[in-house]
Design a protein around this motif. Structure first.
Motif, PDB file in Angstrom:
ATOM      1  N   GLU A 146      24.182  15.212 -10.969  1.00 51.49           N
ATOM      2  CA  GLU A 146      23.893  13.782 -11.137  1.00 51.49           C
ATOM      3  C   GLU A 146      22.389  13.502 -11.121  1.00 51.49           C
ATOM      4  OE1 GLU A 146      26.051  11.882  -7.962  1.00 51.49           O
ATOM      5  OE2 GLU A 146      28.003  12.284  -8.907  1.00 51.49           O
ATOM      6  N   GLU A 147      21.662  14.184 -10.242  1.00 53.98           N
ATOM      7  CA  GLU A 147      20.231  13.886 -10.061  1.00 53.98           C
ATOM      8  C   GLU A 147      19.350  14.480 -11.158  1.00 53.98           C
ATOM      9  OE1 GLU A 147      17.109  11.949  -8.601  1.00 53.98           O
ATOM     10  OE2 GLU A 147      19.113  11.709  -7.782  1.00 53.98           O
ATOM     11  N   VAL A 148      19.603  15.727 -11.554  1.00 54.56           N
ATOM     12  CA  VAL A 148      18.720  16.367 -12.547  1.00 54.56           C
ATOM     13  C   VAL A 148      19.436  16.774 -13.831  1.00 54.56           C
ATOM     14  CG1 VAL A 148      17.014  17.117 -10.855  1.00 54.56           C
ATOM     15  CG2 VAL A 148      18.854  18.666 -11.476  1.00 54.56           C
ATOM     16  N   GLY A 149      20.759  16.612 -13.871  1.00 54.63           N
ATOM     17  CA  GLY A 149      21.497  16.858 -15.111  1.00 54.63           C
ATOM     18  C   GLY A 149      21.689  18.317 -15.467  1.00 54.63           C
ATOM     19  N   VAL A 150      21.895  19.157 -14.473  1.00 55.47           N
ATOM     20  CA  VAL A 150      22.063  20.584 -14.746  1.00 55.47           C
ATOM     21  C   VAL A 150      23.275  21.103 -13.968  1.00 55.47           C
ATOM     22  CG1 VAL A 150      20.490  21.365 -12.929  1.00 55.47           C
ATOM     23  CG2 VAL A 150      20.786  22.761 -14.941  1.00 55.47           C
ATOM     24  N   LYS A 151      24.053  21.965 -14.619  1.00 55.63           N
ATOM     25  CA  LYS A 151      25.216  22.605 -14.006  1.00 55.63           C
ATOM     26  C   LYS A 151      24.846  24.049 -13.682  1.00 55.63           C
ATOM     27  CE  LYS A 151      28.583  19.886 -16.542  1.00 55.63           C
ATOM     28  NZ  LYS A 151      29.634  19.850 -17.533  1.00 55.63           N
ATOM     29  N   PRO A 152      25.644  24.722 -12.828  1.00 59.53           N
ATOM     30  CA  PRO A 152      25.351  26.129 -12.532  1.00 59.53           C
ATOM     31  C   PRO A 152      25.221  26.970 -13.803  1.00 59.53           C
ATOM     32  CG  PRO A 152      27.006  25.320 -11.018  1.00 59.53           C
ATOM     33  CD  PRO A 152      26.802  24.234 -12.053  1.00 59.53           C
ATOM     34  N   GLY A 153      24.162  27.794 -13.828  1.00 61.15           N
ATOM     35  CA  GLY A 153      23.896  28.644 -14.981  1.00 61.15           C
ATOM     36  C   GLY A 153      23.057  27.977 -16.050  1.00 61.15           C
ATOM     37  N   GLU A 154      22.638  26.737 -15.811  1.00 64.67           N
ATOM     38  CA  GLU A 154      21.865  26.000 -16.815  1.00 64.67           C
ATOM     39  C   GLU A 154      20.447  25.719 -16.324  1.00 64.67           C
ATOM     40  OE1 GLU A 154      25.543  23.464 -18.820  1.00 64.67           O
ATOM     41  OE2 GLU A 154      24.074  22.401 -17.592  1.00 64.67           O
ATOM     42  N   VAL A 155      19.624  25.315 -17.273  1.00 61.41           N
ATOM     43  CA  VAL A 155      18.254  24.903 -16.989  1.00 61.41           C
ATOM     44  C   VAL A 155      18.015  23.586 -17.724  1.00 61.41           C
ATOM     45  CG1 VAL A 155      17.256  26.247 -18.898  1.00 61.41           C
ATOM     46  CG2 VAL A 155      15.823  25.657 -16.960  1.00 61.41           C
ATOM     47  N   THR A 156      17.232  22.688 -17.118  1.00 63.53           N
ATOM     48  CA  THR A 156      16.945  21.422 -17.781  1.00 63.53           C
ATOM     49  C   THR A 156      16.099  21.672 -19.019  1.00 63.53           C
ATOM     50  OG1 THR A 156      15.017  21.071 -16.340  1.00 63.53           O
ATOM     51  CG2 THR A 156      17.088  20.007 -15.686  1.00 63.53           C
TER      52      THR A 156
ATOM     53  N   ASP B 241      13.409  20.401 -20.028  1.00 65.03           N
ATOM     54  CA  ASP B 241      11.970  20.491 -19.760  1.00 65.03           C
ATOM     55  C   ASP B 241      11.603  21.720 -18.914  1.00 65.03           C
ATOM     56  OD1 ASP B 241      12.959  19.778 -17.251  1.00 65.03           O
ATOM     57  OD2 ASP B 241      11.780  17.926 -17.095  1.00 65.03           O
ATOM     58  N   LEU B 242      12.600  22.574 -18.624  1.00 61.00           N
ATOM     59  CA  LEU B 242      12.420  23.785 -17.812  1.00 61.00           C
ATOM     60  C   LEU B 242      11.900  23.481 -16.400  1.00 61.00           C
ATOM     61  CD1 LEU B 242      10.975  26.343 -20.412  1.00 61.00           C
ATOM     62  CD2 LEU B 242      13.341  26.061 -19.662  1.00 61.00           C
ATOM     63  N   LYS B 243      12.169  22.283 -15.918  1.00 58.03           N
ATOM     64  CA  LYS B 243      11.742  21.902 -14.572  1.00 58.03           C
ATOM     65  C   LYS B 243      12.708  22.445 -13.504  1.00 58.03           C
ATOM     66  CE  LYS B 243       9.073  18.832 -12.171  1.00 58.03           C
ATOM     67  NZ  LYS B 243       7.650  18.931 -12.064  1.00 58.03           N
ATOM     68  N   PHE B 244      14.032  22.348 -13.772  1.00 58.59           N
ATOM     69  CA  PHE B 244      15.034  22.772 -12.801  1.00 58.59           C
ATOM     70  C   PHE B 244      16.062  23.700 -13.424  1.00 58.59           C
ATOM     71  CE2 PHE B 244      13.573  18.647 -11.287  1.00 58.59           C
ATOM     72  CZ  PHE B 244      13.384  18.862  -9.933  1.00 58.59           C
ATOM     73  N   SER B 245      16.454  24.722 -12.671  1.00 62.92           N
ATOM     74  CA  SER B 245      17.612  25.531 -13.052  1.00 62.92           C
ATOM     75  C   SER B 245      18.486  25.653 -11.820  1.00 62.92           C
ATOM     76  CB  SER B 245      17.198  26.903 -13.588  1.00 62.92           C
ATOM     77  OG  SER B 245      16.464  27.630 -12.638  1.00 62.92           O
ATOM     78  N   LEU B 246      19.780  25.851 -12.051  1.00 64.58           N
ATOM     79  CA  LEU B 246      20.734  25.897 -10.952  1.00 64.58           C
ATOM     80  C   LEU B 246      21.623  27.115 -11.088  1.00 64.58           C
ATOM     81  CD1 LEU B 246      22.275  24.631  -8.528  1.00 64.58           C
ATOM     82  CD2 LEU B 246      23.575  23.292 -10.200  1.00 64.58           C
ATOM     83  N   ASP B 247      21.770  27.846 -10.007  1.00 63.64           N
ATOM     84  CA  ASP B 247      22.689  28.978  -9.951  1.00 63.64           C
ATOM     85  C   ASP B 247      23.507  28.881  -8.681  1.00 63.64           C
ATOM     86  OD1 ASP B 247      22.115  30.634 -12.323  1.00 63.64           O
ATOM     87  OD2 ASP B 247      20.118  30.784 -11.449  1.00 63.64           O
ATOM     88  N   LYS B 248      24.784  29.221  -8.808  1.00 61.87           N
ATOM     89  CA  LYS B 248      25.689  29.271  -7.660  1.00 61.87           C
ATOM     90  C   LYS B 248      25.752  30.729  -7.226  1.00 61.87           C
ATOM     91  CE  LYS B 248      30.056  28.472  -8.465  1.00 61.87           C
ATOM     92  NZ  LYS B 248      31.371  27.861  -8.696  1.00 61.87           N
ATOM     93  N   VAL B 249      25.553  30.982  -5.930  1.00 60.90           N
ATOM     94  CA  VAL B 249      25.554  32.355  -5.421  1.00 60.90           C
ATOM     95  C   VAL B 249      26.619  32.515  -4.337  1.00 60.90           C
ATOM     96  CG1 VAL B 249      23.117  32.756  -5.983  1.00 60.90           C
ATOM     97  CG2 VAL B 249      23.722  31.894  -3.735  1.00 60.90           C
TER      98      VAL B 249
END
Length: 157
Positions: A97-107, A109-117
């Motif tokens: 909701e806050e940055v618009g990225v799901k696990p395995g994705e990157v925004t 603008d390459l500002k945020f990426s998210l991974d589930k570990v």
């Protein structure tokens, strides 16, 4: 994509152009580019006389390597048993909701990426996340969003 290989040359020199240093070289490449670009693999292949398939094999075998770009802020959400039981899935939803990225994705603008570990080893702080090596624990969706807002504003805390 045309790439300047000066940084790659510096990394190779640092490690003496030694095949035995491939993992260290790949770690430095990833630190520099936030992933291991295909054209860099091809460059390393020629420079180290290692088949590209072998380099890709190493890069895909070890979890710390990524062939896809990572964000300036790399978020790792723990979904181990303790964190999962304490609500880590709600943190993933808050990040989405806050940055618009799901696990395995990157925004974009390459500002945020998210991974589930599977586990961060911070079970006593469940639910927990790590952003660029910094551990955040006892999180709620609201706390998570606040941390991300501060990072978006450029305030590291």
């Amino acid at each position: 994509m045309e790439r300047n290989f000066e940084k790659v040359e510096e990394i190779l020199k640092k490690h003496g152009y030694e095949k035995k240093n491939l993992i260290k070289i790949l770690l430095d490449v990833q630190k520099e580019y936030r992933h291991i670009p295909k054209e860099v693999v091809n460059y390393l292949s020629v420079a180290l006389d290692i088949p590209p398939a072998k380099i890709f094999g190493v890069a895909t075998f070890y979890a710390q390597f990524s062939l896809k770009p990572k964000g300036e802020y790399t978020i790792l959400i723990c979904d181990g048993t303790a964190c999962h039981m304490e609500g880590s899935m709600s943190l993933i939803k808050a990040i989405e909701e806050e940055v618009g990225v799901k696990p395995g994705e990157v925004t974009q603008d390459l500002k945020f990426s998210l991974d589930k570990v599977g586990c961060l080893g911070a079970c006593a702080l469940a639910p927990a996340m790590v952003i660029n090596g910094e551990v955040y624990g006892n999180l709620t969706p609201e706390k998570t969003k606040e941390i991300l807002r501060k990072l978006k504003e450029g305030d590291d805390r």
